[in-house]
Design an enzyme around this catalytic site. Structure first.
Site, short mmCIF file in Angstrom:
data_model
loop_
_atom_site.label_atom_id
_atom_site.label_comp_id
_atom_site.label_asym_id
_atom_site.label_seq_id
_atom_site.Cartn_x
_atom_site.Cartn_y
_atom_site.Cartn_z
N ASP A 188 6.10 -0.66 -17.52
CA ASP A 188 6.97 -0.93 -16.38
C ASP A 188 7.88 0.28 -16.10
OD1 ASP A 188 7.85 -2.99 -14.49
OD2 ASP A 188 9.76 -2.94 -15.57
N GLU A 234 -3.49 6.80 -32.64
CA GLU A 234 -3.72 6.52 -34.07
C GLU A 234 -4.66 5.34 -34.25
OE1 GLU A 234 -0.08 5.84 -36.21
OE2 GLU A 234 0.87 7.59 -35.27
C1 GLC Z 1 8.54 -3.24 -11.89
C2 GLC Z 1 7.83 -4.57 -11.84
C3 GLC Z 1 8.63 -5.50 -11.01
C4 GLC Z 1 9.99 -5.67 -11.65
C5 GLC Z 1 10.67 -4.32 -11.86
C6 GLC Z 1 11.82 -4.44 -12.80
O1 GLC Z 1 8.59 -2.62 -10.66
O2 GLC Z 1 6.52 -4.42 -11.38
O3 GLC Z 1 8.02 -6.74 -10.84
O4 GLC Z 1 10.80 -6.46 -10.83
O5 GLC Z 1 9.80 -3.39 -12.45
O6 GLC Z 1 11.37 -4.68 -14.10
#
Ligand code: GLC
Ligand code: CA
Length: 492
Positions: A188, A234
């Site tokens: 993310d 790894e």
């Molecule tokens: C990313 C995710 C989204 C989320 C954001 C904060 O963009 O895809 O759904 O709201 O990060 O974590």
């Protein structure tokens, strides 16, 4: 290619709460995904990416994690995850989880016990703004009497990645899941981990607004990705690092591959955001191909839980155009990632104002509605409404002419044809409205995204797959004609 399994893979994104509900409480769960493995194996996908499955107060539906090594009780238990990994593995399908390292939930125990894991300031130090709106990214915390940073919702305090102990904790988290057989992570906001050490103002460009140069996109983030890359290597097979590197600037986006020692794959959102337009997409792909380091390629996606569904955005509900989009996603050089329902040309759902659960505005819920399994949906009182079930798995699986069968056959063709999996990409001259490219030596892909019929010259071979399925097997000698919203793969 060796053991970089993702190079041959078709990935499939599952939003767990909306995919399949095994215990009938209206919330999709891990056992539900396990029950549907037969379907996913039949479809032909090689890997499933699950949006966050961890305990979370669900301010941002799992993207506010309160325990990185647990499973949210709504979704099941750790034993359910282990079972999913094992049973998917038995069908040749790998499980990829979602790592949320940029921020935690404000209810993660660290937020009270380890304030040094977060970014604090005595005063609001700069002009940084929350991505979810509402102004400043700094919020006053009564208990500490200081401000903390939240690039997203206030319930998602940003982690201080300058702190070496944070890095140690996340290495432990990566290993925890890799040791359990998890095949990798989608990462993310992979571009955002490090914040400017001096907390400088983000520049405001007249006419363009704020550019996030200091609140994210710091060069030191690459060091973290390199460390994770080494860690993932790894393992055997190596674990995948698939980044949400959200930049629409080509060079910056490509930089997250490093010299082949950072992300293995990054979503090419610049294509996701393009219009379904031949010239526009062809230019995007040319740039992507030009900026990628040698031996790297993109992850192509048309839909996800943030941007919604391509069947609505690109195809406006037209199944023929949706099939063209599927040819694009599966026919380019790269790893395709389908979002659950894309294989049905599923459109975004309708979520009335009083049913909206998303923290962001505009709401992303229409792109997160439940998977329609049967003509009546197959859900009991789902957490988000499921209103339109015209496109559903049961009906389409019973109909050889459906988009579901088209997607399945296209995936199978990709598996059969080395050209389509890993052949070089070369754009060919094409009439207006059409986009034509060669893959490897012997495969040609063509889509007509325009309003009038086109004739593409210099094509010889036979039609292996066509959006209009009756044409499959047709011989092409010198000239391929495509009606509007028709696309084909031609092999010589
Ligand atoms: C990313 C995710 C989204 C989320 C954001 C904060 O963009 O895809 O759904 O709201 O990060 O974590
Ligand atoms: Ca359930």
């Amino acid at each position: 290619m060796g053991d970089r399994w993702w190079r041959d893979a078709v990935l499939y994104q599952v939003y767990p709460r909306s995919f399949a509900d095994a215990n009938g409480d209206g919330i999709g769960d891990l056992a539900g995904v396990t029950e549907r493995l037969e379907y996913l194996e039949w479809l032909g996908v090689d890997g499933i990416w699950l949006n966050p499955i961890h305990p979370s107060p669900n301010v941002d539906w799992g993207y506010d994690v309160s325990d990185y090594t647990g499973v949210h009780p709504d979704l099941g238990t750790l034993a359910d995850l282990d079972r999913l990994v094992t049973e998917a593995g038995a069908r040749g399908i790998r499980i990829v989880l979602d790592l949320v390292p940029n921020h935690t939930s404000d209810r993660h125990p660290w937020f009270r016990e380890r304030p040094d894991f977060y970014v604090w300031s005595d005063e609001v130090p700069n002009n940084w703004e929350s991505i979810f709106g509402g102004g400043s990214a700094w919020k006053f915390d009564d208990e500490r009497g200081r401000y903390y940073l939240h690039n997203f919702a206030p319930g998602q305090p940003d982690v201080d990645w300058w702190n070496p102990e944070v890095r140690t904790e996340f290495e432990r988290i990566l290993r925890f899941w890799f040791d359990r057989g998890v095949a990798g992570f989608r990462i993310d906001v992979a571009h955002a981990l490090i914040k400017d050490a001096q907390l400088r103002d983000d520049p405001v460009i007249p006419g363009l607004g704020m550019r996030r140069r200091y609140s994210m996109y710091r060069p030191e983030t690459h060091d973290i990705l390199r460390e994770w890359h080494a860690l993932a290597r790894e393992y055997a097979p190596p674990r995948l690092l698939l980044g949400e590197a959200y930049s629409l600037e080509f060079e910056e986006w490509a930089s997250y591959y490093g010299a082949g020692d950072e992300l293995d794959l990054a979503f090419a959102f610049v294509l996701t955001h393009a219009n379904l337009d031949a010239a526009e997409m062809r230019d995007v792909v040319a740039e992507v191909e030009a900026v990628l380091p040698t031996d790297a390629w993109a992850c192509w996606t048309g839909s996800n839980h943030d941007i919604g569904r391509f069947a609505s955005r690109w195809a406006k509900g037209d199944d023929a155009l949706a099939r063209c989009a599927l040819i694009v996603l599966l026919g380019l050089r790269g790893t395709p990632c389908l979002y659950y329902g894309d294989e049905l040309a599923l459109e975004s759902g309708v979520v009335s104002e009083d049913r909206i659960l998303d923290v962001a505005s505009p709401s992303r819920d229409p792109g997160r509605t439940p998977m329609p399994w049967t003509p009546d949906g197959g859900w009991h009182d789902p957490w988000l409404p499921l209103t339109d079930t015209r496109r559903n798995v049961e009906d389409q699986r019973a109909d050889a002419g459906s988009t579901l069968h088209f997607t399945r056959d296209l995936i199978a063709l990709r598996r059969r044809l080395g050209d389509l999996r890993s052949g070089r990409y070369e754009a060919l001259p094409a009439p207006d409205g059409a986009w034509v490219w060669r893959r490897g030596a012997g495969t040609l892909v063509a889509v007509n995204l325009g309003m009038s019929a086109v004739a593409i010259h210099g094509v010889d071979g036979s039609i292996a797959t066509c959006t209009d399925r009756v044409r499959e097997g047709e011989r092409v000698t010198g000239r391929l004609e495509l009606a509007p919203a028709q696309g084909a793969v031609v092999t010589s």
